[in-house]
Each structure stands twice: as C-alpha cells, then as structure tokens.
Design an enzyme around this catalytic site. Sequence first.
Site, PDB file in Angstrom:
ATOM      1  N   GLY A 259     -65.736  86.257 -41.713  1.00  0.00           N
ATOM      2  CA  GLY A 259     -65.873  86.691 -43.127  1.00  0.00           C
ATOM      3  C   GLY A 259     -67.080  85.829 -43.655  1.00  0.00           C
ATOM      4  O   GLY A 259     -67.750  86.584 -44.630  1.00  0.00           O
ATOM      5  N   ASP A 260     -67.563  84.855 -43.184  1.00  0.00           N
ATOM      6  CA  ASP A 260     -68.913  83.956 -43.658  1.00  0.00           C
ATOM      7  C   ASP A 260     -69.348  83.350 -42.502  1.00  0.00           C
ATOM      8  O   ASP A 260     -69.644  82.396 -42.621  1.00  0.00           O
ATOM      9  CB  ASP A 260     -68.246  83.111 -44.713  1.00  0.00           C
ATOM     10  CG  ASP A 260     -69.566  82.467 -45.465  1.00  0.00           C
ATOM     11  OD1 ASP A 260     -70.470  83.016 -45.447  1.00  0.00           O
ATOM     12  OD2 ASP A 260     -69.245  81.602 -46.238  1.00  0.00           O
ATOM     13  N   LEU A 261     -69.873  84.331 -41.490  1.00  0.00           N
ATOM     14  CA  LEU A 261     -70.411  83.805 -40.246  1.00  0.00           C
ATOM     15  C   LEU A 261     -71.941  83.762 -40.113  1.00  0.00           C
ATOM     16  O   LEU A 261     -72.762  84.507 -39.717  1.00  0.00           O
ATOM     17  CB  LEU A 261     -69.975  84.930 -39.128  1.00  0.00           C
ATOM     18  CG  LEU A 261     -70.078  84.548 -37.728  1.00  0.00           C
ATOM     19  CD1 LEU A 261     -69.414  83.190 -37.584  1.00  0.00           C
ATOM     20  CD2 LEU A 261     -69.595  85.704 -36.900  1.00  0.00           C
TER      21      LEU A 261
ATOM     22  N   ASN B  48     -71.951  77.598 -40.434  1.00  0.00           N
ATOM     23  CA  ASN B  48     -70.506  77.653 -40.230  1.00  0.00           C
ATOM     24  C   ASN B  48     -70.179  77.730 -38.643  1.00  0.00           C
ATOM     25  O   ASN B  48     -68.970  77.746 -38.288  1.00  0.00           O
ATOM     26  CB  ASN B  48     -69.908  79.048 -41.037  1.00  0.00           C
ATOM     27  CG  ASN B  48     -69.904  78.596 -42.615  1.00  0.00           C
ATOM     28  OD1 ASN B  48     -69.768  77.398 -43.071  1.00  0.00           O
ATOM     29  ND2 ASN B  48     -69.864  79.667 -43.148  1.00  0.00           N
TER      30      ASN B  48
END
Length: 188
Positions: free
Chosen positions: A96-98, A102
Amino acid sequence: PSVDFWEKLAEGLATIHGVRGPAFGFHRTTWLGATPLDNSWTDDGWAFHGARRIRPLLARAFDLGLLERQDLKRGERLCGRLRERIPDAPPVLVHGDLWRGNVLADAAGEPALVDPAVHYGWAEADLAMTALFGGFPPGFLRLCAEASGLEHRWTERVPCYNLVHLLNHLVLFGASWSAPVREILDRE
C-alpha cells in the site's frame, strides 16, 4: 543487499499478492504517512479505489485550497471511468505504500518491507508506486510483472494508480504537488 536482492523482492511481492482477500479493504484503518485510510470493506475494487482513496484526498486537497472545483470535476470523471480504465482483478494483499524508502535489507541482506498501508487491493496499484519516486533499479517492474503474471500493458495504468499517492503528497506537503496531480487529471 544480497546479490539477488531485487529478484527476491519481486518474488516476495508476488507471494504477498498471491494472498486473496474476502473483499477490497481491511479490518481496520491504516495510514499513508499521516493520512488515515478508510478500509471499509467493499466487493467492488473500482468503488473502493474511487470512494476510499481518490475522492477523500481530492476533497481534502480542495478544502485546503490546493485544488480548484474544475480539478474536483475531473477527479470525479476519472472515478466514474475507473471500470473502463482498470481491468477486473481480485482483491489481494498489498503493501500500500511501496516506495524505495520502505524497502530495506535485513541483517542477512534479504529484502524487508516496512511502514505498510496494508489492505486488500489491486496488485498493479502496489507495483505502480515503485515507478513513482524512483530508487528501484531498471528492470525491477519487469521482474515484478513476470513474477506476478501481469499482462504487458499494465504500465499504461500506472498514472491512474499513482494519483492516490500524488494527492496524498499534495495534502501533506502542499502546492508544489499540484502540477503532477493536475497532469494526471488532464490525461484522464
């Protein structure tokens, strides 16, 4: 990172994306940076992406004076056309926040993911973010597409998926992000 770090990351993402969900959403609110994400369950991926991701961020940006009414109208038009733009796909587990920040290497040099905005969504949307801010090596998206079995034209949808992250940056970091948002809205 290990020598085969990026291949292992692509394979690991394919494994994560192989986990099917009961619907689009998640059992709790998650966060995209400082932005809470409504993960209320829905069986319709297009409705989820429009109602739970794009529309709230459009409204917030408008309320902050960062977008104009015509931007909202174009965003609404895009949401109404998601079914035409994005093929039917099942809800799968996504980070979701790749973005590159991260993705870390653990003590053994193996890939590790941090700071997820986890939910059941579209695998393509997860991978699209890897193209947004750079930091991934050339060919990484090809490795991911091969490992996940994505069709070759999926990259044409990348701007539509990344609108969510650009809107979030607009809301969090201000007007300097309005041009990339408007560029996508103009194309869609």
